[in-house]
Design a protein around this motif. Structure first.
Motif, PDB file in Angstrom:
ATOM      1  N   ILE A  91      -0.774   6.364   2.491  1.00  0.00           N
ATOM      2  CA  ILE A  91      -2.112   5.901   2.847  1.00  0.00           C
ATOM      3  C   ILE A  91      -2.006   4.976   4.046  1.00  0.00           C
ATOM      4  CG2 ILE A  91      -4.134   4.584   2.100  1.00  0.00           C
ATOM      5  CD1 ILE A  91      -3.497   5.411  -0.753  1.00  0.00           C
ATOM      6  N   VAL A 102       0.852  -1.181   0.000  1.00  0.00           N
ATOM      7  CA  VAL A 102       0.000   0.000   0.000  1.00  0.00           C
ATOM      8  C   VAL A 102       0.891   1.235   0.000  1.00  0.00           C
ATOM      9  CG1 VAL A 102      -1.741   1.278   1.302  1.00  0.00           C
ATOM     10  CG2 VAL A 102      -1.837  -1.213   1.202  1.00  0.00           C
ATOM     11  N   ALA A 116      -3.098   1.989   6.264  1.00  0.00           N
ATOM     12  CA  ALA A 116      -3.834   0.740   6.066  1.00  0.00           C
ATOM     13  C   ALA A 116      -3.740  -0.112   7.313  1.00  0.00           C
ATOM     14  CB  ALA A 116      -3.269  -0.025   4.875  1.00  0.00           C
ATOM     15  N   ASN A 126      -4.550  -6.195   3.133  1.00  0.00           N
ATOM     16  CA  ASN A 126      -4.567  -4.846   3.681  1.00  0.00           C
ATOM     17  C   ASN A 126      -5.976  -4.274   3.642  1.00  0.00           C
ATOM     18  OD1 ASN A 126      -1.579  -4.243   4.019  1.00  0.00           O
ATOM     19  ND2 ASN A 126      -1.656  -4.859   1.864  1.00  0.00           N
ATOM     20  N   ILE A 172      -8.048  -0.857   3.969  1.00  0.00           N
ATOM     21  CA  ILE A 172      -7.933   0.601   3.924  1.00  0.00           C
ATOM     22  C   ILE A 172      -9.321   1.190   4.134  1.00  0.00           C
ATOM     23  CG2 ILE A 172      -7.219   2.582   2.539  1.00  0.00           C
ATOM     24  CD1 ILE A 172      -5.564   0.601   0.834  1.00  0.00           C
TER      25      ILE A 172
END
Length: 575
Positions: A378, A374, A380, A564, A566
């Motif tokens: 960002i 990722v 995550a 992951n 998010i």
């Protein structure tokens, strides 16, 4: 070892399939790479515009040296087209059906072999083999099935000149036994009506959605004037009314009233016309299936061509022939002809495997990305050391039960127009407001359009009237009735007529997706999820970057990329 590449570049849905030593190893659509819906417009002058990104990925991903490619199959025969072409009095100058348009089309077809050699480079010394378009469709349906023999029915817009074809298939290959030629096209019929309804020619799925809200009796006679089903199982389309190749609707408006313009409100007449069109199409398809079985003497059926994406007609066939074994591939549309071309050539190169080239998979044939990093800007929720996939599923179920929409990106991309659990948007099917939320805030599309349930295969019969089992239930290709008493529990995945376009999911087919649905079932008692394609008026996402881009520009609440998670709040990125 034999290596065969199949390419579809004529019309639209440009695609590539690769068969290595009798095993289908990949099949992908160009639109997923170039991010242009249908890959390119269906013009007379661009048949030699190849799916170069899909070719590049297919060869590089599987480490194929172009010098080892034995043959390339092209899913269209210029010779057959040349022999079958007749000038269409309703064709427009410079476009389809006109002499000038045909000259441009033939020039682009004749330039295609050179374009293939240019794309592959001088080290490619294999054969380039044009294969009739409907034969490619038929091969894409028969070879991936589990059948030793079958009648194969292909129904689409148009091939070289035929609009439908019947094949007899067995260990000796595929033999064409009947055709229906232009202008008698069920595919074009739906394209023209879609434009009448204010959509584009590519929006037959929207017209099908309208039909569930209509009364088929009101315009039954008017639709019957255009589409006639004959006693021998053939059908006829009156192009003097349809005028498919002309941008005019006056004869149709005489029969049905003013066409809808884009942006105008739908009238009840539009719903009723669509319902009559669907009813008459069901009748025509049932008649064609009966003719297929009569001409071939087979007890199994394979369906292909774009019309085989009509889930309602597919279900009408299943109900009319309850004991018939039916298989429809994941990509019955033109994208599937690349697969058919490759499998047909592979059978020629390896006659001892001619009846059934081995398949590594039937639905998940595109790119996969392993452990997906990722972007650092960002945040995550990456699983801590020792965290199991089941714990990730539990977190996702929490979000779904809160009414959140979750993007689900896992494993290899699907082949065909349906999202089957690897490039999907998921939601709670129990929420009556979820369809409106998805259509307005995420998909940005017409409010009447339905969503599909992905259901645990071993429990689906408790919820839906399935009839005889088919592998194609795993591909969202049948619209089945919900069982009495169950519909009110899953309002988000039921259409106005009480049907649902189901996908049956098992651990054998898709273990990760199945485990997520199992977790949702344990929590809620409902063994299904609302599943729709991961996109927003664009091709279905292919790469993690595509998924993140679509996540950014929509109101999707959370995104799962591999392991992951998010959340929307994490999209406040650091510059």
């Amino acid at each position: 070892m034999t290596t065969v590449l199949g390419i579809n570049a004529v019309y639209h849905e440009s695609s590539v399939a690769l068969v290595v030593d009798g095993r289908l190893v990949s099949a992908v659509e160009e639109e997923r790479f170039n991010r242009v819906k249908h890959a390119k417009p269906a013009r007379v002058d661009n048949a030699d515009e190849l799916p170069v990104r899909a070719i590049k990925w297919s060869l590089s991903h599987h480490g194929v040296d172009v010098a080892t490619i034995d043959a390339v199959g092209l899913s269209f025969s210029p010779a057959l087209r040349r022999a079958a072409f007749h000038e269409d009095p309703l064709g427009r100058e410079g476009s389809w059906g006109s002499l000038s348009g045909e000259q441009a089309f033939m020039a682009s077809l004749e330039a295609t072999p050179a374009a293939v050699r240019a794309a592959l480079g001088p080290r490619f010394q294999g054969d380039i083999v044009p294969i009739p378009h409907h034969l490619c469709h038929a091969a894409s349906a028969f070879y991936p099935s589990d059948y030793d023999d079958a009648g194969v029915l292909v129904v689409d817009g148009i091939a070289e000149n035929a609009c439908a074809a019947i094949f007899d298939a067995d260990a000796d290959g595929l033999r064409e036994v009947d055709t229906v030629d232009y202008p008698h096209s069920l595919g074009f019929l739906w394209e023209k009506f879609s434009e009448y309804f204010g959509f584009t020619e590519y929006d037959a799925c929207k017209s099908m959605g309208l039909a569930a809200y209509g009364d088929p009796t009101r315009f039954r006679e008017a639709v019957g004037a255009i589409l006639t089903v004959e006693s021998d199982g053939r059908y006829r389309v009156d192009d003097e009314i349809l005028r498919f190749r002309l941008p005019e609707f006056a004869p149709m408006e005489t029969h049905f009233g003013p066409r809808r313009r884009k942006g105008e409100e739908f009238r009840q007449a539009h719903y009723d016309i669509a319902a009559s069109l669907q009813e008459k199409t069901d009748e025509a398809m049932i008649a064609l299936v009966r003719r297929t079985l009569d001409l071939t003497g087979r007890s199994r059926l394979c369906l292909a061509g774009g019309v085989a994406l009509n889930c309602v007609s597919n279900t009408a066939i299943r109900e009319a022939f309850p004991d018939l074994e039916i298989f429809i591939p994941t990509a019955p549309n033109d994208a599937g002809t690349a697969m058919g071309a490759a499998l047909h050539l592979a059978a020629r190169f390896a006659p001892e495997r001619q009846a059934k080239p081995l398949l590594s998979a039937r639905a998940y044939l595109g790119p996969s990305y392993g452990d997906i990093p990722v972007p650092s800007q960002i945040a995550a929720d990456a699983p801590p050391a020792g965290c199991s996939f089941d714990e990730l599923c539990a977190d996702v179920v929490d979000l779904l039960c809160e009414g959140k929409v979750v993007g689900w990106f896992q494993g290899a991309m699907e082949f065909g127009p349906r999202a089957l659990g690897n490039r999907s948007l998921l939601a709670d099917p129990r929420r009556a407001d979820m369809r409106d939320i998805l259509n307005r805030k995420v998909k940005h599309r017409e409010i009447f359009r339905p969503f599909a349930p992905s259901v645990l295969k071993d429990q689906a019969g408790d919820w839906f009237e399935l009839g005889k089992d088919s592998m194609s239930y795993g591909y969202m290709l049948f619209a089945v009735k919900v069982r009495e008493g169950q519909g009110e529990r899953i309002p988000a995945v039921l259409h106005a007529d009480g049907t649902a376009r189901v996908q049956l999911v098992s651990r054998e087919q898709n273990p990760e997706f199945c485990r997520l649905i199992e977790a949702f079932a344990r929590r809620t008692g409902v063994p299904m999820l609302l599943n729709t394609s991961f996109n927003d008026n664009e091709p279905i996402v292919c790469s993690p970057e595509d998924a993140l881009n679509t996540f950014r520009k929509t109101s999707i609440d959370a995104l799962v990329l591999g392991t992951n998670l998010i959340r929307r709040s994490a999209m406040v990125e650091v510059v």
